[in-house]
Design a protein around this motif. Structure first.
Motif, PDB file in Angstrom:
ATOM      1  N   VAL A 112      -6.968  -1.269   2.895  1.00  0.00           N
ATOM      2  CA  VAL A 112      -5.629  -1.602   2.414  1.00  0.00           C
ATOM      3  C   VAL A 112      -5.779  -2.527   1.205  1.00  0.00           C
ATOM      4  O   VAL A 112      -6.530  -3.502   1.259  1.00  0.00           O
ATOM      5  N   GLN A 113      -5.076  -2.206   0.136  1.00  0.00           N
ATOM      6  CA  GLN A 113      -5.038  -3.091  -1.030  1.00  0.00           C
ATOM      7  C   GLN A 113      -3.613  -3.628  -1.126  1.00  0.00           C
ATOM      8  O   GLN A 113      -2.650  -2.858  -1.033  1.00  0.00           O
ATOM      9  N   MET A 114      -3.480  -4.943  -1.324  1.00  0.00           N
ATOM     10  CA  MET A 114      -2.119  -5.499  -1.292  1.00  0.00           C
ATOM     11  C   MET A 114      -1.931  -6.666  -2.243  1.00  0.00           C
ATOM     12  O   MET A 114      -2.884  -7.282  -2.705  1.00  0.00           O
ATOM     13  N   ASN A 115      -0.660  -6.919  -2.505  1.00  0.00           N
ATOM     14  CA  ASN A 115      -0.204  -8.084  -3.257  1.00  0.00           C
ATOM     15  C   ASN A 115       0.585  -8.954  -2.290  1.00  0.00           C
ATOM     16  O   ASN A 115       1.310  -8.446  -1.435  1.00  0.00           O
ATOM     17  N   TYR A 116       0.457 -10.250  -2.461  1.00  0.00           N
ATOM     18  CA  TYR A 116       1.216 -11.205  -1.654  1.00  0.00           C
ATOM     19  C   TYR A 116       1.981 -12.100  -2.612  1.00  0.00           C
ATOM     20  O   TYR A 116       1.388 -12.802  -3.426  1.00  0.00           O
ATOM     21  N   ILE A 117       3.304 -12.056  -2.505  1.00  0.00           N
ATOM     22  CA  ILE A 117       4.164 -12.850  -3.373  1.00  0.00           C
ATOM     23  C   ILE A 117       4.770 -13.982  -2.538  1.00  0.00           C
ATOM     24  O   ILE A 117       5.429 -13.735  -1.524  1.00  0.00           O
ATOM     25  N   ASN A 118       4.502 -15.206  -2.968  1.00  0.00           N
ATOM     26  CA  ASN A 118       4.998 -16.388  -2.270  1.00  0.00           C
ATOM     27  C   ASN A 118       5.529 -17.363  -3.315  1.00  0.00           C
ATOM     28  O   ASN A 118       4.764 -18.152  -3.870  1.00  0.00           O
ATOM     29  N   PHE A 126      -1.515 -13.665  -4.116  1.00  0.00           N
ATOM     30  CA  PHE A 126      -2.638 -12.926  -4.684  1.00  0.00           C
ATOM     31  C   PHE A 126      -2.203 -11.518  -5.053  1.00  0.00           C
ATOM     32  O   PHE A 126      -1.157 -11.042  -4.622  1.00  0.00           O
ATOM     33  N   SER A 127      -3.039 -10.872  -5.855  1.00  0.00           N
ATOM     34  CA  SER A 127      -2.741  -9.533  -6.347  1.00  0.00           C
ATOM     35  C   SER A 127      -3.956  -8.630  -6.159  1.00  0.00           C
ATOM     36  O   SER A 127      -5.090  -9.050  -6.412  1.00  0.00           O
ATOM     37  N   VAL A 159      -4.587  -6.739  10.515  1.00  0.00           N
ATOM     38  CA  VAL A 159      -3.402  -7.595  10.630  1.00  0.00           C
ATOM     39  C   VAL A 159      -3.813  -9.059  10.773  1.00  0.00           C
ATOM     40  O   VAL A 159      -3.217  -9.945  10.153  1.00  0.00           O
ATOM     41  N   LYS A 160      -4.851  -9.322  11.544  1.00  0.00           N
ATOM     42  CA  LYS A 160      -5.339 -10.694  11.687  1.00  0.00           C
ATOM     43  C   LYS A 160      -5.817 -11.243  10.343  1.00  0.00           C
ATOM     44  O   LYS A 160      -5.475 -12.364   9.957  1.00  0.00           O
ATOM     45  N   ALA A 165      -4.820 -14.625   5.590  1.00  0.00           N
ATOM     46  CA  ALA A 165      -4.873 -14.741   4.123  1.00  0.00           C
ATOM     47  C   ALA A 165      -3.523 -15.055   3.502  1.00  0.00           C
ATOM     48  O   ALA A 165      -3.453 -15.537   2.378  1.00  0.00           O
ATOM     49  N   THR A 166      -2.459 -14.821   4.245  1.00  0.00           N
ATOM     50  CA  THR A 166      -1.116 -15.026   3.671  1.00  0.00           C
ATOM     51  C   THR A 166      -0.460 -16.262   4.291  1.00  0.00           C
ATOM     52  O   THR A 166      -0.604 -17.340   3.757  1.00  0.00           O
TER      53      THR A 166
END
Length: 170
Positions: A112-118, A126-127, A159-160, A165-166
């Motif tokens: 899975v590749q993902m971006n996290y917007i906070n 992260f991107s 998921v863990k 990471a988020t």
């Protein structure tokens, strides 16, 4: 009052006065953070047709269970967006059978590749971060019979890692 007469309750209250921001689940979120949204896509041709739905459901349940956040369809206070990039079986652990080398295990890997917007903690965002995990099955066992459990095991690990990471920022 002398220091040797401070009640245990007072000590407990002083130690845990900051629990409005930190939880025992490991999540550390500002109090103004109320919602999260998940926007994932699948970029894999193989695998079960409900792979994407099961992944988002599992991730959403974990975030809802381990934080006080509520899931919304889009534009959550915290946003996780990404793509399931890989669903691949590979042969591992070769063995000799009748003078031929055969795999004794098959490994399923999901990527899975993902971006996290906070917006409340831009340093935690992260991107294009990649997460992947694998699970093995005996090569002689049917993929159809073992695949649901392999996927469940891999999703638990993914998921863990994503949670840590988020929202846990580990």
């Amino acid at each position: 009052m002398t220091w040797n007469r401070i009640s245990p309750t007072l000590i407990f209250l002083l130690l845990f006065q900051g629990c409005a921001i930190y939880s025992f689940s490991g999540a550390s979120l500002p109090p103004e953070t109320k919602t999260f949204s998940l926007q994932f896509q699948s970029d894999v041709a193989s695998g079960p047709p409900d792979l994407l739905d099961k992944f988002q459901q599992r991730l959403g349940e974990e975030l809802g269970r381990r934080t006080r956040l509520k899931q919304v369809a889009s534009q959550g206070d915290l946003r996780m967006e990404g793509v399931i990039k890989g669903f691949k079986y590979t042969s591992v652990a070769p063995r000799r059978v009748d003078e031929q080398e055969q795999a004794s295990l098959e490994r399923l890997t999901i990527t899975v590749q993902m971006n996290y917007i906070n917006p409340y903690n831009k340093e935690a965002a992260f991107s294009k971060r990649t997460f992947y995990h694998s699970a093995d099955k005996p090569a002689d066992d049917s993929r159809e019979a073992k695949e649901p459990q392999l996927i469940e095991d891999i999703f638990a690990k993914l998921v863990k890692d994503i949670f840590n990471a988020t929202v846990a920022s580990w």
